[in-house]
Design an enzyme around this catalytic site. Structure first.
Site, PDB file in Angstrom:
ATOM      1  N   ASN A 177      51.493  32.249  33.805  1.00 61.37           N
ATOM      2  CA  ASN A 177      52.945  32.208  34.030  1.00 61.37           C
ATOM      3  C   ASN A 177      53.356  31.000  34.870  1.00 61.37           C
ATOM      4  OD1 ASN A 177      52.115  32.882  36.574  1.00 61.37           O
ATOM      5  ND2 ASN A 177      53.174  34.856  36.679  1.00 61.37           N
ATOM      6  N   LEU A 178      52.399  30.145  35.176  1.00 62.42           N
ATOM      7  CA  LEU A 178      52.635  28.907  35.936  1.00 62.42           C
ATOM      8  C   LEU A 178      53.226  29.179  37.324  1.00 62.42           C
ATOM      9  CD1 LEU A 178      53.924  26.573  33.039  1.00 62.42           C
ATOM     10  CD2 LEU A 178      51.588  26.871  33.872  1.00 62.42           C
ATOM     11  N   SER A 200      35.997  38.633  44.874  1.00 64.84           N
ATOM     12  CA  SER A 200      35.856  37.779  46.058  1.00 64.84           C
ATOM     13  C   SER A 200      34.924  38.435  47.066  1.00 64.84           C
ATOM     14  CB  SER A 200      37.247  37.609  46.689  1.00 64.84           C
ATOM     15  OG  SER A 200      37.126  37.096  47.991  1.00 64.84           O
ATOM     16  N   THR A 216      35.517  38.722  49.897  1.00 64.96           N
ATOM     17  CA  THR A 216      36.376  39.432  50.838  1.00 64.96           C
ATOM     18  C   THR A 216      36.303  40.957  50.642  1.00 64.96           C
ATOM     19  OG1 THR A 216      38.551  39.302  51.845  1.00 64.96           O
ATOM     20  CG2 THR A 216      38.519  39.388  49.474  1.00 64.96           C
ATOM     21  N   TYR A 237      45.672  41.099  49.911  1.00 61.05           N
ATOM     22  CA  TYR A 237      44.993  40.323  48.865  1.00 61.05           C
ATOM     23  C   TYR A 237      43.589  40.887  48.625  1.00 61.05           C
ATOM     24  CZ  TYR A 237      42.006  36.760  46.855  1.00 61.05           C
ATOM     25  OH  TYR A 237      41.067  36.119  46.079  1.00 61.05           O
ATOM     26  N   LYS A 262      41.815  43.072  45.354  1.00 61.58           N
ATOM     27  CA  LYS A 262      40.568  42.757  44.630  1.00 61.58           C
ATOM     28  C   LYS A 262      39.670  43.993  44.591  1.00 61.58           C
ATOM     29  CE  LYS A 262      41.263  38.497  43.493  1.00 61.58           C
ATOM     30  NZ  LYS A 262      41.409  38.164  42.083  1.00 61.58           N
ATOM     31  N   PHE A 321      32.284  33.197  46.666  1.00 61.77           N
ATOM     32  CA  PHE A 321      32.325  32.839  48.084  1.00 61.77           C
ATOM     33  C   PHE A 321      33.399  31.750  48.233  1.00 61.77           C
ATOM     34  CE2 PHE A 321      29.425  35.650  50.267  1.00 61.77           C
ATOM     35  CZ  PHE A 321      29.129  36.457  49.183  1.00 61.77           C
ATOM     36  N   ASN A 322      33.130  30.560  48.701  1.00 58.96           N
ATOM     37  CA  ASN A 322      34.235  29.612  48.907  1.00 58.96           C
ATOM     38  C   ASN A 322      34.193  28.461  47.904  1.00 58.96           C
ATOM     39  OD1 ASN A 322      34.067  31.198  51.424  1.00 58.96           O
ATOM     40  ND2 ASN A 322      35.617  29.779  52.154  1.00 58.96           N
ATOM     41  N   ASP A 335      39.786  36.178  60.554  1.00 58.72           N
ATOM     42  CA  ASP A 335      38.609  35.380  60.182  1.00 58.72           C
ATOM     43  C   ASP A 335      37.325  36.015  60.705  1.00 58.72           C
ATOM     44  OD1 ASP A 335      39.744  33.419  58.673  1.00 58.72           O
ATOM     45  OD2 ASP A 335      39.624  31.831  60.191  1.00 58.72           O
TER      46      ASP A 335
HETATM   47  P1  NAD Z   1      45.100  29.573  41.257  1.00 58.08           P
HETATM   48  O1  NAD Z   1      46.297  30.091  41.928  1.00 58.08           O
HETATM   49  O2  NAD Z   1      44.888  28.105  41.206  1.00 58.08           O
HETATM   50  O3  NAD Z   1      45.013  30.139  39.755  1.00 58.08           O
HETATM   51  C1  NAD Z   1      45.523  31.394  39.386  1.00 58.08           C
HETATM   52  C2  NAD Z   1      46.379  31.178  38.147  1.00 58.08           C
HETATM   53  O4  NAD Z   1      46.894  32.438  37.728  1.00 58.08           O
HETATM   54  C3  NAD Z   1      47.576  30.267  38.393  1.00 58.08           C
HETATM   55  O5  NAD Z   1      47.623  29.298  37.381  1.00 58.08           O
HETATM   56  C4  NAD Z   1      48.790  31.201  38.327  1.00 58.08           C
HETATM   57  O6  NAD Z   1      49.937  30.547  37.824  1.00 58.08           O
HETATM   58  C5  NAD Z   1      48.268  32.280  37.395  1.00 58.08           C
HETATM   59  N1  NAD Z   1      48.889  33.588  37.562  1.00 58.08           N
HETATM   60  C6  NAD Z   1      49.049  34.286  38.709  1.00 58.08           C
HETATM   61  N2  NAD Z   1      49.628  35.476  38.451  1.00 58.08           N
HETATM   62  C7  NAD Z   1      49.827  35.533  37.103  1.00 58.08           C
HETATM   63  C8  NAD Z   1      50.380  36.488  36.236  1.00 58.08           C
HETATM   64  N3  NAD Z   1      50.878  37.645  36.689  1.00 58.08           N
HETATM   65  N4  NAD Z   1      50.428  36.223  34.909  1.00 58.08           N
HETATM   66  C9  NAD Z   1      49.952  35.055  34.433  1.00 58.08           C
HETATM   67  N5  NAD Z   1      49.408  34.097  35.214  1.00 58.08           N
HETATM   68  C10 NAD Z   1      49.335  34.336  36.542  1.00 58.08           C
HETATM   69  O7  NAD Z   1      43.824  30.297  41.938  1.00 58.08           O
HETATM   70  P2  NAD Z   1      42.273  30.005  41.738  1.00 58.08           P
HETATM   71  O8  NAD Z   1      41.739  29.453  43.016  1.00 58.08           O
HETATM   72  O9  NAD Z   1      42.037  29.290  40.470  1.00 58.08           O
HETATM   73  O10 NAD Z   1      41.747  31.492  41.644  1.00 58.08           O
HETATM   74  C11 NAD Z   1      41.511  32.135  40.402  1.00 58.08           C
HETATM   75  C12 NAD Z   1      41.090  33.569  40.662  1.00 58.08           C
HETATM   76  O11 NAD Z   1      39.931  33.583  41.498  1.00 58.08           O
HETATM   77  C13 NAD Z   1      42.146  34.388  41.396  1.00 58.08           C
HETATM   78  O12 NAD Z   1      42.145  35.688  40.864  1.00 58.08           O
HETATM   79  C14 NAD Z   1      41.657  34.395  42.824  1.00 58.08           C
HETATM   80  O13 NAD Z   1      42.070  35.528  43.529  1.00 58.08           O
HETATM   81  C15 NAD Z   1      40.150  34.419  42.617  1.00 58.08           C
HETATM   82  N6  NAD Z   1      39.416  33.879  43.769  1.00 58.08           N
HETATM   83  C16 NAD Z   1      39.686  32.630  44.221  1.00 58.08           C
HETATM   84  C17 NAD Z   1      39.026  32.143  45.347  1.00 58.08           C
HETATM   85  C18 NAD Z   1      39.328  30.764  45.871  1.00 58.08           C
HETATM   86  O14 NAD Z   1      38.956  30.477  47.006  1.00 58.08           O
HETATM   87  N7  NAD Z   1      39.956  29.883  45.118  1.00 58.08           N
HETATM   88  C19 NAD Z   1      38.064  32.932  46.014  1.00 58.08           C
HETATM   89  C20 NAD Z   1      37.807  34.201  45.503  1.00 58.08           C
HETATM   90  C21 NAD Z   1      38.483  34.673  44.374  1.00 58.08           C
HETATM   91  N1  UFG Z   2      39.598  26.750  58.704  1.00 60.80           N
HETATM   92  C1  UFG Z   2      40.010  25.947  59.731  1.00 60.80           C
HETATM   93  N2  UFG Z   2      41.204  25.292  59.586  1.00 60.80           N
HETATM   94  C2  UFG Z   2      41.987  25.407  58.495  1.00 60.80           C
HETATM   95  C3  UFG Z   2      41.552  26.245  57.437  1.00 60.80           C
HETATM   96  C4  UFG Z   2      40.360  26.911  57.585  1.00 60.80           C
HETATM   97  O1  UFG Z   2      39.332  25.810  60.742  1.00 60.80           O
HETATM   98  O2  UFG Z   2      43.067  24.785  58.435  1.00 60.80           O
HETATM   99  C5  UFG Z   2      38.300  27.428  58.822  1.00 60.80           C
HETATM  100  C6  UFG Z   2      38.403  28.954  58.774  1.00 60.80           C
HETATM  101  O3  UFG Z   2      38.638  29.470  60.058  1.00 60.80           O
HETATM  102  C7  UFG Z   2      37.035  29.340  58.188  1.00 60.80           C
HETATM  103  C8  UFG Z   2      36.700  28.152  57.262  1.00 60.80           C
HETATM  104  O4  UFG Z   2      37.506  27.075  57.716  1.00 60.80           O
HETATM  105  O5  UFG Z   2      36.066  29.380  59.207  1.00 60.80           O
HETATM  106  C9  UFG Z   2      37.026  28.426  55.806  1.00 60.80           C
HETATM  107  O6  UFG Z   2      38.378  28.874  55.704  1.00 60.80           O
HETATM  108  P1  UFG Z   2      39.162  28.944  54.302  1.00 60.80           P
HETATM  109  O7  UFG Z   2      40.562  29.321  54.621  1.00 60.80           O
HETATM  110  O8  UFG Z   2      38.934  27.697  53.530  1.00 60.80           O
HETATM  111  O9  UFG Z   2      38.414  30.105  53.521  1.00 60.80           O
HETATM  112  P2  UFG Z   2      38.157  31.622  53.949  1.00 60.80           P
HETATM  113  O10 UFG Z   2      36.673  31.767  54.097  1.00 60.80           O
HETATM  114  O11 UFG Z   2      38.992  32.029  55.053  1.00 60.80           O
HETATM  115  O12 UFG Z   2      38.671  32.414  52.663  1.00 60.80           O
HETATM  116  C10 UFG Z   2      38.307  32.091  51.324  1.00 60.80           C
HETATM  117  C11 UFG Z   2      39.479  32.357  50.410  1.00 60.80           C
HETATM  118  C12 UFG Z   2      39.805  33.820  50.380  1.00 60.80           C
HETATM  119  C13 UFG Z   2      38.597  34.596  49.983  1.00 60.80           C
HETATM  120  C14 UFG Z   2      37.429  34.265  50.856  1.00 60.80           C
HETATM  121  C15 UFG Z   2      36.226  34.914  50.217  1.00 60.80           C
HETATM  122  O13 UFG Z   2      40.611  31.662  50.867  1.00 60.80           O
HETATM  123  O14 UFG Z   2      40.768  34.065  49.389  1.00 60.80           O
HETATM  124  O15 UFG Z   2      37.215  32.846  50.911  1.00 60.80           O
HETATM  125  O16 UFG Z   2      35.077  34.603  50.839  1.00 60.80           O
HETATM  126  F1  UFG Z   2      38.854  35.925  50.075  1.00 60.80           F
END
Ligand code: NAD
Ligand code: UFG
Length: 346
Positions: free
Chosen positions: A35-36, A127, A129, A152, A156, A187-188, A304
């Site tokens: 849905n962008l 995740s 998390t 969030y 999940k 993870f990250n 955190d």
């Molecule tokens: P992102 O926001 O870049 O991508 C998600 C996409 O889903 C976006 O393009 C958004 O427009 C689309 N979207 C959201 N809701 C929608 C809906 N209702 N219908 C259609 N499209 C929808 O995020 P990402 O980093 O690519 O993450 C992808 C998935 O991985 C997510 O489910 C996120 O929770 C999960 N995830 C991400 C991370 C991370 O650190 N990036 C970590 C753990 C899990």
């Molecule tokens: N951090 C900083 N400064 C910032 C941002 C982050 O010091 O501006 C630190 C955080 O305290 C943490 C590390 O960098 O120690 C990583 O932080 P992120 O925000 O990049 O990532 P998180 O580990 O907090 O969370 C990510 C995703 C969550 C997901 C989780 C799963 O953002 O969605 O990993 O492991 F749930």
């Protein structure tokens, strides 16, 4: 080479767009629904440029049952990679309904339509998390899914429960078309495609470490706040398991292959199995890019955890997958994307 059709929900996003590239390069046909709300269609144009192939893009919401049904009617979908979701932890605390609506209800609609069209294979973006705050730093899949600290993370865990219940229902009903479900606990994820054409393009000021550091390096932001310098870690700053986005999506392709022989619902960690501190990331970023990162150590960020990383052994044993890229690859690829696209896809 496979010619199966894969529906990629959220395919225009950061991880989804990288998944489209790997799927298309492996010969799959890709249909994206997005849905962008957190992405731009340009990412998909870049996917087509990288692969020299075209995909089908449907701009729609996964909560829109009719739109989903139209896709399943028009295409013989083999499996779904379900990336669509909202992911900003802080926003989820302020707007929980939006998160449960989008992530949980959206998945309910998706699985309902899949069931109606007898499509039984799904890979879900979960995740780390979902583990909450266990008494260990090395997370194994058998830890309880318990205690996520924000809506969030809870969304999940709820989706994981729903998908496990679908598999459980099959075991009670002798169905001919049982669900085959893989939950991938990321993870990250960081880094970008090696072409520099696609990468992470966060809206507004980034919440996550690497996008923030990149924007300081490129001159868009002035100073990084390092959240906490007094954790019981190697240097007092938070430690995380960073994984290259291309390694991560390759894990999805291995999961797709494994789904053929999967019954029920299985969860796997996708991580490198090694943690780096915030200061180690900053030092590596400066060494690789030649850019000094202006930073200041400030108070800890609420919610955190000090340190955690994946035990990736199960994914190696059962999915035949492990990370291949180094921290240097993750940072140099992030930098190639960020420096070539300082304003993301705009
Ligand atoms: P992102 O926001 O870049 O991508 C998600 C996409 O889903 C976006 O393009 C958004 O427009 C689309 N979207 C959201 N809701 C929608 C809906 N209702 N219908 C259609 N499209 C929808 O995020 P990402 O980093 O690519 O993450 C992808 C998935 O991985 C997510 O489910 C996120 O929770 C999960 N995830 C991400 C991370 C991370 O650190 N990036 C970590 C753990 C899990
Ligand atoms: N951090 C900083 N400064 C910032 C941002 C982050 O010091 O501006 C630190 C955080 O305290 C943490 C590390 O960098 O120690 C990583 O932080 P992120 O925000 O990049 O990532 P998180 O580990 O907090 O969370 C990510 C995703 C969550 C997901 C989780 C799963 O953002 O969605 O990993 O492991 F749930």
């Amino acid at each position: 080479m496979s010619t199966e059709k894969i529906l990629v929900t959220g395919g225009a996003g950061y991880i989804g767009s990288h998944a489209c590239v790997e799927l298309m390069q492996a010969g799959y046909d890709v249909i994206v629904i997005d849905n962008l709300s957190n992405s731009k269609p340009e990412s998909l144009a870049r996917v087509e440029k990288i692969t020299s192939k075209s995909l089908v893009f449907v701009e729609a919401d996964i909560c829109d049952k009719q739109a989903l049904s139209d896709i399943f009617s028009a295409h013989d979908i083999y499996a779904v990679m379900h990336f669509a979701g909202l992911k900003a932890v802080g926003e989820s605390c302020l707007q929980p309904i939006k998160y449960y609506q989008n992530n949980v209800y959206g998945t309910l609609v998706l699985t309902e339509v899949m069931q109606a069209f007898a499509v039984n294979k799904i890979i879900f973006s979960s995740s780390a998390t979902v583990y909450g705050e266990p008494d260990t730093v090395k997370y194994t899949e058998d830890l309880p899914v318990f205690g996520a600290t924000n809506p969030y993370g809870k969304s999940k865990a709820m989706v994981e429960d729903i998908l496990k219940d679908l598999a459980q229902a099959d075991s009670l009903s002798n169905t001919e078309n049982p669900w085959k479900i893989i939950l991938l606990r990321y993870f990250n994820p960081i880094g970008a495609h090696i072409s520099g054409l696609i990468g992470e393009d966060p809206n507004g000021i980034p919440n996550n470490l690497i996008p923030y550091v990149s924007q300081v390096a490129v001159g868009k932001l002035e100073q990084l706040s390092v959240f906490g310098g007094d954790y019981p870690t190697i240097d007092g700053t938070g430690v995380r398991d960073y994984i290259h986005v291309v390694d991560l999506v390759k894990g999805h392709l291995n999961a797709l292959a494994a789904l053929k022989n999967t019954s029920g619902c299985k969860a796997y960690n996708l991580g490198a199995g090694k943690g780096y501190s915030v200061l180690e990331i900053i030092t590596a970023f400066t060494r690789i890019t030649g850019k000094d990162i202006n930073y200041k150590i400030v108070e800890r960020r609420t919610g955190d955890i000090a340190e955690y990383y994946a035990d990736p052994d199960l994914a190696l044993r059962e999915l035949n997958w492990q990370t291949e890229k180094s921290l240097d690859d993750m940072i140099s690829d992030t930098w190639r994307w960020q420096s070539a696209n300082p304003n993301g896809y705009e």
